[in-house]
Design an enzyme around this catalytic site. Structure first.
Site, short mmCIF file in Angstrom:
data_model
loop_
_atom_site.label_atom_id
_atom_site.label_comp_id
_atom_site.label_asym_id
_atom_site.label_seq_id
_atom_site.Cartn_x
_atom_site.Cartn_y
_atom_site.Cartn_z
N GLY A 1 7.16 -0.83 -12.70
CA GLY A 1 6.95 -0.40 -11.32
C GLY A 1 6.63 1.07 -11.25
O GLY A 1 7.44 1.92 -11.62
N GLY B 1 6.14 2.86 -8.56
CA GLY B 1 6.33 3.29 -7.17
C GLY B 1 7.08 4.60 -7.14
O GLY B 1 7.05 5.38 -8.09
N GLU C 1 6.86 3.33 14.49
CA GLU C 1 5.67 4.12 14.14
C GLU C 1 4.40 3.33 14.41
O GLU C 1 3.42 3.84 14.96
CB GLU C 1 5.75 4.58 12.68
N ALA D 1 12.48 5.87 0.34
CA ALA D 1 11.87 6.60 -0.78
C ALA D 1 12.79 7.66 -1.41
O ALA D 1 12.87 7.73 -2.64
CB ALA D 1 10.55 7.22 -0.31
C1 LIG Z 1 5.45 0.13 5.82
C2 LIG Z 1 6.53 0.88 5.13
C3 LIG Z 1 6.90 2.11 5.61
C4 LIG Z 1 7.91 2.84 4.99
N1 LIG Z 1 8.25 4.06 5.49
C5 LIG Z 1 9.17 4.80 4.86
C6 LIG Z 1 9.46 6.12 5.32
O1 LIG Z 1 8.88 6.59 6.29
N2 LIG Z 1 10.39 6.84 4.63
C7 LIG Z 1 11.03 6.32 3.53
O2 LIG Z 1 11.84 7.03 2.94
N3 LIG Z 1 10.80 5.09 3.10
C8 LIG Z 1 9.88 4.31 3.72
N4 LIG Z 1 9.60 3.05 3.28
C9 LIG Z 1 10.39 2.51 2.16
C10 LIG Z 1 9.89 3.04 0.82
O3 LIG Z 1 8.50 2.81 0.71
C11 LIG Z 1 10.64 2.32 -0.29
O4 LIG Z 1 12.02 2.51 -0.11
C12 LIG Z 1 10.22 2.87 -1.64
O5 LIG Z 1 8.86 2.56 -1.87
C13 LIG Z 1 11.07 2.25 -2.75
O6 LIG Z 1 10.64 2.76 -3.98
P1 LIG Z 1 10.68 1.83 -5.26
O7 LIG Z 1 10.27 2.67 -6.40
O8 LIG Z 1 11.95 1.09 -5.34
O9 LIG Z 1 9.59 0.71 -4.97
P2 LIG Z 1 8.03 0.87 -4.65
O10 LIG Z 1 7.67 2.24 -4.29
O11 LIG Z 1 7.72 -0.23 -3.70
O12 LIG Z 1 7.37 0.54 -6.05
C14 LIG Z 1 7.50 -0.70 -6.68
C15 LIG Z 1 6.35 -0.85 -7.64
O13 LIG Z 1 6.60 -1.96 -8.48
C16 LIG Z 1 5.41 -2.69 -8.67
N5 LIG Z 1 5.83 -4.03 -9.04
C17 LIG Z 1 6.61 -4.89 -8.35
N6 LIG Z 1 6.81 -6.01 -9.06
C18 LIG Z 1 6.14 -5.87 -10.20
C19 LIG Z 1 5.96 -6.70 -11.33
N7 LIG Z 1 6.53 -7.90 -11.42
N8 LIG Z 1 5.18 -6.26 -12.34
C20 LIG Z 1 4.57 -5.03 -12.28
N9 LIG Z 1 4.72 -4.19 -11.23
C21 LIG Z 1 5.49 -4.61 -10.21
C22 LIG Z 1 4.69 -2.58 -7.34
O14 LIG Z 1 3.30 -2.80 -7.49
C23 LIG Z 1 5.02 -1.15 -6.94
O15 LIG Z 1 4.05 -0.24 -7.37
C24 LIG Z 1 8.58 2.30 3.86
C25 LIG Z 1 8.21 1.05 3.37
C26 LIG Z 1 7.19 0.34 4.00
C27 LIG Z 1 6.77 -1.00 3.45
#
Ligand SMILES: Cc1cc2nc3c(=O)[nH]c(=O)nc-3n(C[C@H](O)[C@H](O)[C@H](O)COP(=O)(O)OP(=O)(O)OC[C@H]3O[C@@H](n4cnc5c(N)ncnc54)[C@H](O)[C@@H]3O)c2cc1C
Length: 403
Positions: free
Chosen positions: A10, A12, A165, A306
């Protein structure tokens, strides 16, 4: 000493923060795997959905981001903790010494009939593109009398920051479109539905009240205590019996971790893997971000946002470096820097602490500055800044191609 292999699943917020911090360590070889070749900046997805930003601006290309990190584009389909391998959709298998699972979350429909089939989610660029297409194309189809006038109505389910939003931005878009579709545009509406008693439930009640008032003033129909019990191809059905007819129905009412990884350990109600205070599931498996359930100071799981994912990604990198130096591990402690939501142009709410809150233009400027700071990549930052100057200061109607 051969280098230890760290595999991060991931790219992200969490995964990328971990890779960025670990990349210079001489003790580790870092491989980053993602099904997409970019990091999605989800907080600005609603601006892509409402034709305010082009999609490239919120996608940071990760393949070339860090020379020291190997990037593999594939979906991870399995993890075998006995053989310490991950299997990929491409048929390949990759071995690890340490695994960092940072797979994020997905939209939750809570099994409500019709929601999966008849509402749009906003989790990916494809989702945002679909919402934008529906919002804009419906004007053309109504004008051509292919669709009934009710198709201009938009209903958004979920009164959290994402729903708020999006509702504000859709209302502003409807205002701008008026001059292009003078005869029909005044009949367009936006309804924001929240099942609980107030919008922005994680904020101070005063911020919720301010948000509801501001949205109402902008022309959004705000309905709280409005639980959705079903969706059809043209409407949403409420518990109290109302039916809301709308051409665009967006579901922004919650997220859960992908159920695919539940076999790895105990999970909470949102499929999040319950990890130790060191974010470890077991010795060499770490889980971070939305996929991890970690208790905060109030005894409740940390929110799926995030800053939590970023701090956890950096923390895991730090622990790995400490281990390579034979230093003892630290426990993870989240530093809560507050929360914010934008409501519209020059309208936002910011809470640093429950007693330190502000709203209006200053809050909105704070929101803009922080989002620019959190973006990865100078090109994306510059491009978004230029778009915002154009959209907000020059105040020209947005133009976009409707597929
Ligand atoms: C519309 C929206 C608005 C948001 N607004 C806010 C905000 O204003 N402020 C805030 O703090 N948070 C916000 N969030 C929440 C924030 O985006 C998440 O909390 C954050 O992205 C989590 O980070 P992460 O690294 O756990 O996952 P992510 O950033 O989602 O990254 C996960 C990654 O894993 C990859 N992945 C998943 N499964 C697999 C797999 N099986 N194989 C390979 N790759 C895989 C995905 O492609 C992705 O790139 C928002 C979320 C959404 C959907």
């Amino acid at each position: 000493m051969p280098k230890q292999r760290v595999v991060i699943v991931g790219a992200g917020f969490g995964g990328l923060a971990c890779a960025r911090k670990l990349r210079k360590s001489s003790a580790y070889d870092v491989t980053l795997i993602d099904k997409n070749p970019y990091q999605l900046f989800s907080p600005l997805l609603y601006q892509v959905a409402t034709a305010s930003l082009p999609e490239d601006d919120i996608a940071f290309p990760v393949r070339t981001a860090y020379r020291e990190v190997k990037f593999v584009r594939a979906a991870v389909t399995g993890v075998d903790t006995a053989t310490k391998t991950v299997s990929l959709s491409t048929g390949r298998t990759i071995s690890y010494d340490d695994l960092v699972l940072a797979v994020g979350s997905e939209g939750a429909t809570f099994g409500i009939p019709g929601v999966a089939e008849h509402t749009l989610q906003m989790k990916s660029i494809a989702d945002a593109r679909e919402i934008r297409r529906s919002l804009l194309r419906n004007y053309e189809l109504v004008e051509d009398e292919v669709l009934p006038i009710e198709s201009l109505n938009v209903v958004i389910v979920g009164g959290g920051p994402t729903g708020v939003e999006l509702a504000g931005a859709v209302r502003e878009l409807q205002g701008e479109i008026r001059r292009e579709f003078e005869a029909i545009a005044p009949q367009a509406s936006v309804t924001l539905l929240e099942a609980g008693p107030r919008l922005l439930p994680s904020f101070h009640p005063r911020s919720s009240e301010h948000t509801a008032k501001t949205l109402t003033k902008m022309g959004v129909n705000v309905r709280v205590n409005a639980a959705v019990v079903g969706a059809t191809a043209t409407s949403l059905l409420l518990k109290e019996g109302d039916e809301i007819v709308a051409g665009t129905r967006v579901w922004a009412a919650g997220v859960v971790a992908p159920p695919q990884w539940k076999f790895l350990g105990e999970t909470d109600r949102g499929n999040r893997l319950k990890v130790q205070p060191t974010l470890q599931l077991r010795e060499n498996v770490w889980v971070i971000g939305d996929a991890a359930s970690v208790l905060g100071p109030a005894g409740r799981p940390l929110p799926m946002i995030a800053p939590v994912a970023i701090q956890q990604g950096k923390y895991v990198a730090r622990q790995l470096v400490r281990r390579a130096r034979n230093e003892s591990p630290e426990a993870f402690a989240y530093r809560d820097k507050g929360q914010m939501a934008t409501i519209g142009r020059r309208k936002a709410v910011v809470e640093i602490r429950s007693w330190l809150r502000f709203s209006g233009s200053i809050a909105w400027l704070t929101w803009l500055a922080l989002h620019l700071a959190y973006l990865s990549g100078g090109r994306n930052r510059t491009s978004i800044f230029a778009d915002w100057v154009w959209n907000y200061l020059v105040w020209t109607p947005r133009r976009t191609i409707t597929e």
